[in-house]
Design a protein around this motif. Structure first.
Motif, PDB file in Angstrom:
ATOM      1  N   PHE A  28     124.918  46.558 -69.390  1.00 44.89           N
ATOM      2  CA  PHE A  28     125.082  47.861 -68.758  1.00 44.89           C
ATOM      3  C   PHE A  28     125.593  47.746 -67.328  1.00 44.89           C
ATOM      4  O   PHE A  28     125.414  46.734 -66.664  1.00 44.89           O
ATOM      5  CB  PHE A  28     123.749  48.624 -68.775  1.00 44.89           C
ATOM      6  CG  PHE A  28     123.301  48.995 -70.157  1.00 44.89           C
ATOM      7  CD1 PHE A  28     123.862  50.064 -70.818  1.00 44.89           C
ATOM      8  CD2 PHE A  28     122.336  48.244 -70.805  1.00 44.89           C
ATOM      9  CE1 PHE A  28     123.459  50.397 -72.092  1.00 44.89           C
ATOM     10  CE2 PHE A  28     121.925  48.568 -72.081  1.00 44.89           C
ATOM     11  CZ  PHE A  28     122.495  49.651 -72.734  1.00 44.89           C
ATOM     12  N   ASP A  32     123.768  53.290 -64.800  1.00 42.39           N
ATOM     13  CA  ASP A  32     123.656  53.794 -66.169  1.00 42.39           C
ATOM     14  C   ASP A  32     122.251  54.322 -66.448  1.00 42.39           C
ATOM     15  O   ASP A  32     121.271  53.846 -65.898  1.00 42.39           O
ATOM     16  CB  ASP A  32     123.976  52.699 -67.188  1.00 42.39           C
ATOM     17  CG  ASP A  32     125.460  52.440 -67.328  1.00 42.39           C
ATOM     18  OD1 ASP A  32     126.256  53.223 -66.764  1.00 42.39           O
ATOM     19  OD2 ASP A  32     125.827  51.464 -67.988  1.00 42.39           O
ATOM     20  N   LYS A  33     122.199  55.316 -67.336  1.00 36.59           N
ATOM     21  CA  LYS A  33     120.930  55.830 -67.819  1.00 36.59           C
ATOM     22  C   LYS A  33     120.711  55.252 -69.212  1.00 36.59           C
ATOM     23  O   LYS A  33     121.481  55.507 -70.121  1.00 36.59           O
ATOM     24  CB  LYS A  33     120.952  57.345 -67.846  1.00 36.59           C
ATOM     25  CG  LYS A  33     121.178  57.939 -66.467  1.00 36.59           C
ATOM     26  CD  LYS A  33     120.947  59.405 -66.437  1.00 36.59           C
ATOM     27  CE  LYS A  33     121.258  60.032 -65.107  1.00 36.59           C
ATOM     28  NZ  LYS A  33     120.812  59.382 -63.948  1.00 36.59           N
ATOM     29  N   ILE A  34     119.666  54.449 -69.357  1.00 42.33           N
ATOM     30  CA  ILE A  34     119.440  53.695 -70.585  1.00 42.33           C
ATOM     31  C   ILE A  34     118.297  54.318 -71.373  1.00 42.33           C
ATOM     32  O   ILE A  34     117.198  54.504 -70.843  1.00 42.33           O
ATOM     33  CB  ILE A  34     119.125  52.225 -70.260  1.00 42.33           C
ATOM     34  CG1 ILE A  34     120.265  51.616 -69.439  1.00 42.33           C
ATOM     35  CG2 ILE A  34     118.891  51.439 -71.535  1.00 42.33           C
ATOM     36  CD1 ILE A  34     119.939  50.275 -68.863  1.00 42.33           C
ATOM     37  N   THR A  35     118.573  54.641 -72.640  1.00 43.53           N
ATOM     38  CA  THR A  35     117.580  55.162 -73.574  1.00 43.53           C
ATOM     39  C   THR A  35     117.601  54.284 -74.817  1.00 43.53           C
ATOM     40  O   THR A  35     118.507  53.458 -74.977  1.00 43.53           O
ATOM     41  CB  THR A  35     117.902  56.621 -73.960  1.00 43.53           C
ATOM     42  OG1 THR A  35     119.178  56.645 -74.601  1.00 43.53           O
ATOM     43  CG2 THR A  35     117.921  57.537 -72.744  1.00 43.53           C
ATOM     44  N   LYS A  37     118.565  55.069 -77.741  1.00 42.13           N
ATOM     45  CA  LYS A  37     119.841  55.305 -78.443  1.00 42.13           C
ATOM     46  C   LYS A  37     120.963  54.469 -77.847  1.00 42.13           C
ATOM     47  O   LYS A  37     121.804  53.936 -78.574  1.00 42.13           O
ATOM     48  CB  LYS A  37     120.202  56.786 -78.389  1.00 42.13           C
ATOM     49  CG  LYS A  37     119.332  57.649 -79.257  1.00 42.13           C
ATOM     50  CD  LYS A  37     119.766  59.087 -79.210  1.00 42.13           C
ATOM     51  CE  LYS A  37     118.846  59.940 -80.063  1.00 42.13           C
ATOM     52  NZ  LYS A  37     119.210  61.354 -80.051  1.00 42.13           N
ATOM     53  N   GLU A  38     120.987  54.352 -76.515  1.00 42.59           N
ATOM     54  CA  GLU A  38     122.000  53.531 -75.850  1.00 42.59           C
ATOM     55  C   GLU A  38     121.813  52.050 -76.179  1.00 42.59           C
ATOM     56  O   GLU A  38     122.787  51.315 -76.319  1.00 42.59           O
ATOM     57  CB  GLU A  38     121.946  53.738 -74.335  1.00 42.59           C
ATOM     58  CG  GLU A  38     122.271  55.143 -73.887  1.00 42.59           C
ATOM     59  CD  GLU A  38     123.697  55.545 -74.218  1.00 42.59           C
ATOM     60  OE1 GLU A  38     124.598  54.696 -74.104  1.00 42.59           O
ATOM     61  OE2 GLU A  38     123.899  56.707 -74.591  1.00 42.59           O
ATOM     62  N   LEU A  39     120.570  51.610 -76.309  1.00 41.39           N
ATOM     63  CA  LEU A  39     120.309  50.213 -76.657  1.00 41.39           C
ATOM     64  C   LEU A  39     120.776  49.899 -78.073  1.00 41.39           C
ATOM     65  O   LEU A  39     121.281  48.811 -78.343  1.00 41.39           O
ATOM     66  CB  LEU A  39     118.815  49.899 -76.515  1.00 41.39           C
ATOM     67  CG  LEU A  39     118.265  49.931 -75.087  1.00 41.39           C
ATOM     68  CD1 LEU A  39     116.751  49.847 -75.109  1.00 41.39           C
ATOM     69  CD2 LEU A  39     118.855  48.824 -74.260  1.00 41.39           C
ATOM     70  N   LYS A  41     123.284  51.525 -79.637  1.00 41.94           N
ATOM     71  CA  LYS A  41     124.751  51.538 -79.585  1.00 41.94           C
ATOM     72  C   LYS A  41     125.311  50.228 -79.031  1.00 41.94           C
ATOM     73  O   LYS A  41     126.343  49.747 -79.480  1.00 41.94           O
ATOM     74  CB  LYS A  41     125.235  52.695 -78.714  1.00 41.94           C
ATOM     75  CG  LYS A  41     125.122  54.046 -79.360  1.00 41.94           C
ATOM     76  CD  LYS A  41     125.644  55.112 -78.422  1.00 41.94           C
ATOM     77  CE  LYS A  41     125.366  56.501 -78.951  1.00 41.94           C
ATOM     78  NZ  LYS A  41     125.776  57.550 -77.984  1.00 41.94           N
ATOM     79  N   SER A  42     124.614  49.658 -78.043  1.00 44.05           N
ATOM     80  CA  SER A  42     125.102  48.417 -77.427  1.00 44.05           C
ATOM     81  C   SER A  42     124.807  47.186 -78.279  1.00 44.05           C
ATOM     82  O   SER A  42     125.335  46.122 -78.032  1.00 44.05           O
ATOM     83  CB  SER A  42     124.478  48.238 -76.047  1.00 44.05           C
ATOM     84  OG  SER A  42     123.092  48.007 -76.169  1.00 44.05           O
ATOM     85  N   SER A  48     114.649  51.747 -83.150  1.00 40.10           N
ATOM     86  CA  SER A  48     113.642  52.104 -82.159  1.00 40.10           C
ATOM     87  C   SER A  48     112.479  52.832 -82.837  1.00 40.10           C
ATOM     88  O   SER A  48     111.721  53.547 -82.193  1.00 40.10           O
ATOM     89  CB  SER A  48     114.249  52.982 -81.071  1.00 40.10           C
ATOM     90  OG  SER A  48     114.717  54.190 -81.626  1.00 40.10           O
ATOM     91  N   ILE A  66     115.845  53.691 -66.706  1.00 39.50           N
ATOM     92  CA  ILE A  66     115.503  53.296 -68.064  1.00 39.50           C
ATOM     93  C   ILE A  66     114.338  54.130 -68.578  1.00 39.50           C
ATOM     94  O   ILE A  66     113.314  54.256 -67.909  1.00 39.50           O
ATOM     95  CB  ILE A  66     115.124  51.796 -68.118  1.00 39.50           C
ATOM     96  CG1 ILE A  66     116.256  50.951 -67.555  1.00 39.50           C
ATOM     97  CG2 ILE A  66     114.812  51.388 -69.542  1.00 39.50           C
ATOM     98  CD1 ILE A  66     115.930  49.492 -67.460  1.00 39.50           C
TER      99      ILE A  66
END
Length: 92
Positions: A28, A32-35, A37-39, A41-42, A48, A66
């Motif tokens: 990241f 960045d704003k990490i949720t 869902k973002e984890l 996608k990456s 989760s 985060i």
């Protein structure tokens, strides 16, 4: 007892998905704003469903916001030291 007991113990409790600080720093960008869902996608975690926990392995230089289900004490301290926010998601 004719059959001996097996060694070890397998917990029936589901385990949280684990992410290290070093992985977050590589993937990241700063700000960045990490949720969860973002984890996903990456590609850092696959699901989760049972929650996500950030561990303090490695170091973080970038500033992140985060939102996950849990933090280790060292991870939370490192994120806040870098200027980011470590928030816990409250599930209903």
């Amino acid at each position: 007892q004719r059959v001996p007991k097996l060694r070890g113990f397998k917990s029936l409790k589901a385990k949280m998905a684990i992410v290290n600080l070093s992985d977050l720093d590589k993937v990241f960008k700063s700000g960045d704003k990490i949720t969860p869902k973002e984890l996903i996608k990456s590609g850092l975690i696959t699901t989760s469903k049972n929650g996500v926990k950030v561990l303090g392995s490695g170091s973080v230089i970038k500033k992140f916001d985060i939102w996950v289900d849990g933090f280790s004490a060292s991870a939370k301290a490192a994120i806040e030291k870098a200027g980011g926010q470590a928030k816990i998601i409250i599930k209903k």
